[in-house]
Design a protein around this motif. Structure first.
Motif, short mmCIF file in Angstrom:
data_model
loop_
_atom_site.label_atom_id
_atom_site.label_comp_id
_atom_site.label_asym_id
_atom_site.label_seq_id
_atom_site.Cartn_x
_atom_site.Cartn_y
_atom_site.Cartn_z
N LYS A 1 0.89 -1.17 0.00
CA LYS A 1 0.00 0.00 0.00
C LYS A 1 0.93 1.22 0.00
CE LYS A 1 -3.94 -0.64 2.55
NZ LYS A 1 -4.69 -0.95 3.80
N ASP A 2 0.67 2.22 0.84
CA ASP A 2 1.64 3.32 0.92
C ASP A 2 2.98 2.81 1.48
OD1 ASP A 2 0.21 5.32 -0.18
OD2 ASP A 2 -0.66 6.01 1.71
N GLY A 3 2.89 1.85 2.36
CA GLY A 3 4.10 1.23 2.92
C GLY A 3 4.27 -0.17 2.38
N PRO A 4 5.45 -0.75 2.60
CA PRO A 4 5.70 -2.13 2.12
C PRO A 4 4.80 -3.13 2.85
CG PRO A 4 7.47 -1.39 3.59
CD PRO A 4 6.58 -0.20 3.36
N SER A 5 4.52 -4.27 2.21
CA SER A 5 3.74 -5.30 2.91
C SER A 5 4.59 -5.86 4.04
CB SER A 5 3.36 -6.42 1.94
OG SER A 5 4.48 -7.24 1.65
N TYR A 6 3.91 -6.39 5.05
CA TYR A 6 4.66 -6.93 6.19
C TYR A 6 5.50 -8.14 5.76
CZ TYR A 6 1.95 -3.77 9.08
OH TYR A 6 1.40 -2.65 9.63
N LYS A 7 5.02 -8.88 4.76
CA LYS A 7 5.83 -10.00 4.26
C LYS A 7 7.11 -9.50 3.61
CE LYS A 7 2.74 -13.82 3.79
NZ LYS A 7 1.79 -14.57 2.98
N GLU A 8 7.00 -8.37 2.91
CA GLU A 8 8.16 -7.75 2.28
C GLU A 8 9.19 -7.36 3.35
OE1 GLU A 8 9.93 -7.32 -1.02
OE2 GLU A 8 7.79 -7.77 -1.10
N VAL A 9 8.66 -6.78 4.45
CA VAL A 9 9.53 -6.36 5.55
C VAL A 9 10.23 -7.59 6.16
CG1 VAL A 9 9.59 -5.29 7.85
CG2 VAL A 9 8.10 -4.34 6.09
N ALA A 10 9.45 -8.66 6.36
CA ALA A 10 10.02 -9.89 6.94
C ALA A 10 11.13 -10.42 6.03
CB ALA A 10 8.94 -10.95 7.12
N LYS A 11 10.91 -10.34 4.71
CA LYS A 11 11.89 -10.83 3.75
C LYS A 11 13.17 -9.99 3.82
CE LYS A 11 11.46 -11.30 -0.98
NZ LYS A 11 10.48 -11.18 -2.07
#
Ligand code: HEC
Length: 107
Positions: free
Chosen positions: A45-55
């Motif tokens: 969305k405006d911020g990265p997905s939480y899965k993206e952050v975890a990656k």
């Protein structure tokens, strides 16, 4: 008295030994803190997905520290070229916030 404290210790052991993430508590805190306004679990969305952050943080030893700071110290971020403060968790309970950070990293 000694016997009693052993019984009490044994009763609490399952909780302390089990450091599993409480996903429901994590999401409840993050809903309350408006975190899903700009983030979704698996789409940008405006911020990265939480899965993206975890990656991004996978295998990094300081991941938990970094994210804890990110969600408690309101660092400046940029959305569509506009600078603003990042939201902080609506909690001052370190354990509760850490649980939510660990949940993000577990995705
Ligand atoms: C107004 C929109 C917005 C809200 C609300 C918001 N975020 Fe963010 N978040 C962003 C943006 C944009 C980034 C990317 C910032 C960057 O990479 O500089 C980001 C980045 C992140 C990151 C990754 C940080 C990193 O180091 O890669 C995490 C984790 C995060 N947000 C969690 C949360 C949590 C938890 C909440 C609720 C307390 C929240 N966000 C609320 C917009 C938002």
């Amino acid at each position: 008295m000694k016997k009693l404290s052993i019984i009490i210790a044994a009763a609490f052991l399952p909780f302390t030994a089990n450091a599993a993430v409480d996903a429901d508590a994590a999401q409840a805190l993050m809903k309350k803190s408006d975190c899903f306004k700009c983030h979704a679990i698996d789409k940008k969305k405006d911020g990265p997905s939480y899965k993206e952050v975890a990656k991004k943080y996978k295998g990094k030893a300081d991941a938990e520290d970094k994210l804890f700071k990110h969600v408690t110290t309101k660092p400046m971020i940029e959305i569509d070229g506009k600078k603003e403060e990042h939201k902080a968790m609506k909690s001052s309970d370190k354990a509760e916030i850490t649980n939510a950070v660990q949940w993000i990293l577990s995705l």
